[in-house]
Design an enzyme around this catalytic site. Structure first.
Site, PDB file in Angstrom:
ATOM      1  N   GLN A  95       0.853  -1.182   0.000  1.00 38.37           N
ATOM      2  CA  GLN A  95       0.000   0.000   0.000  1.00 38.37           C
ATOM      3  C   GLN A  95       0.894   1.239   0.000  1.00 38.37           C
ATOM      4  O   GLN A  95       1.792   1.365   0.833  1.00 38.37           O
ATOM      5  CB  GLN A  95      -0.916   0.019   1.224  1.00 38.37           C
ATOM      6  CG  GLN A  95      -1.908   1.175   1.192  1.00 38.37           C
ATOM      7  CD  GLN A  95      -2.886   1.163   2.360  1.00 38.37           C
ATOM      8  OE1 GLN A  95      -2.791   0.336   3.270  1.00 38.37           O
ATOM      9  NE2 GLN A  95      -3.838   2.078   2.319  1.00 38.37           N
ATOM     10  N   HIS A 101      -8.591   1.797  -1.126  1.00 30.76           N
ATOM     11  CA  HIS A 101      -8.925   1.741  -2.542  1.00 30.76           C
ATOM     12  C   HIS A 101      -8.785   0.325  -3.082  1.00 30.76           C
ATOM     13  O   HIS A 101      -8.081  -0.503  -2.512  1.00 30.76           O
ATOM     14  CB  HIS A 101      -8.064   2.705  -3.366  1.00 30.76           C
ATOM     15  CG  HIS A 101      -6.584   2.471  -3.281  1.00 30.76           C
ATOM     16  ND1 HIS A 101      -5.840   2.805  -2.162  1.00 30.76           N
ATOM     17  CD2 HIS A 101      -5.717   1.938  -4.164  1.00 30.76           C
ATOM     18  CE1 HIS A 101      -4.569   2.497  -2.377  1.00 30.76           C
ATOM     19  NE2 HIS A 101      -4.473   1.955  -3.580  1.00 30.76           N
TER      20      HIS A 101
END
Length: 137
Positions: A95, A101
């Site tokens: 990430q 997301h």
């Protein structure tokens, strides 16, 4: 609540440009600026939350539904042979933007993407121990 340092929050606020491909009351989807394949897009909740472990369950559901909608469009309109949905939770899991997301990555027979590990049989005892630790209770 928006995070003033979050690039996705800046996109939501109109402070940074993005090529928006889908939106609804809870989510927005836009093209990834470093695409893995043709049509690679990101789906985010409109409310800032750092990761999978902190996202509101209703936002999580909305992102999943929006991701499914976009995946169907990728197959229909881009002639994708398949689609990967990818979420990374934490820096160790790749990430890099800490606003929850999902990557919607259209897959094509000839694209260069490969699994990030080589699947091989695991140790049955270790699998059983991990399963016990993950079980409710």
């Amino acid at each position: 609540m928006a995070d003033p340092d979050c690039i996705f929050c800046k996109i939501l606020a109109g402070e940074l440009p993005a090529t928006i491909v889908d939106e609804d009351e809870r989510t927005i989807a836009f093209m990834d600026i470093a695409p893995a394949t043709r049509g690679h897009a990101l789906v985010i909740p409109r409310t800032h939350t750092p990761d999978l472990l902190s996202v509101d369950p209703e936002d999580l559901c909305a992102v999943a539904v929006a991701s499914q909608r976009l995946a169907a469009r990728a197959k229909e309109r881009l002639a994708a042979d398949g689609v990967n949905l990818v979420n990374s939770c934490g820096a160790i899991a790749w990430q890099t933007v800490f606003h929850f997301h999902v990557h919607v990555i259209p897959r094509y027979e000839t694209d260069p993407l490969r699994l990030p590990w080589v699947p091989a049989p695991g140790d049955p005892e270790e699998i059983a121990v991990a399963a016990q630790e993950l079980a409710p209770g």
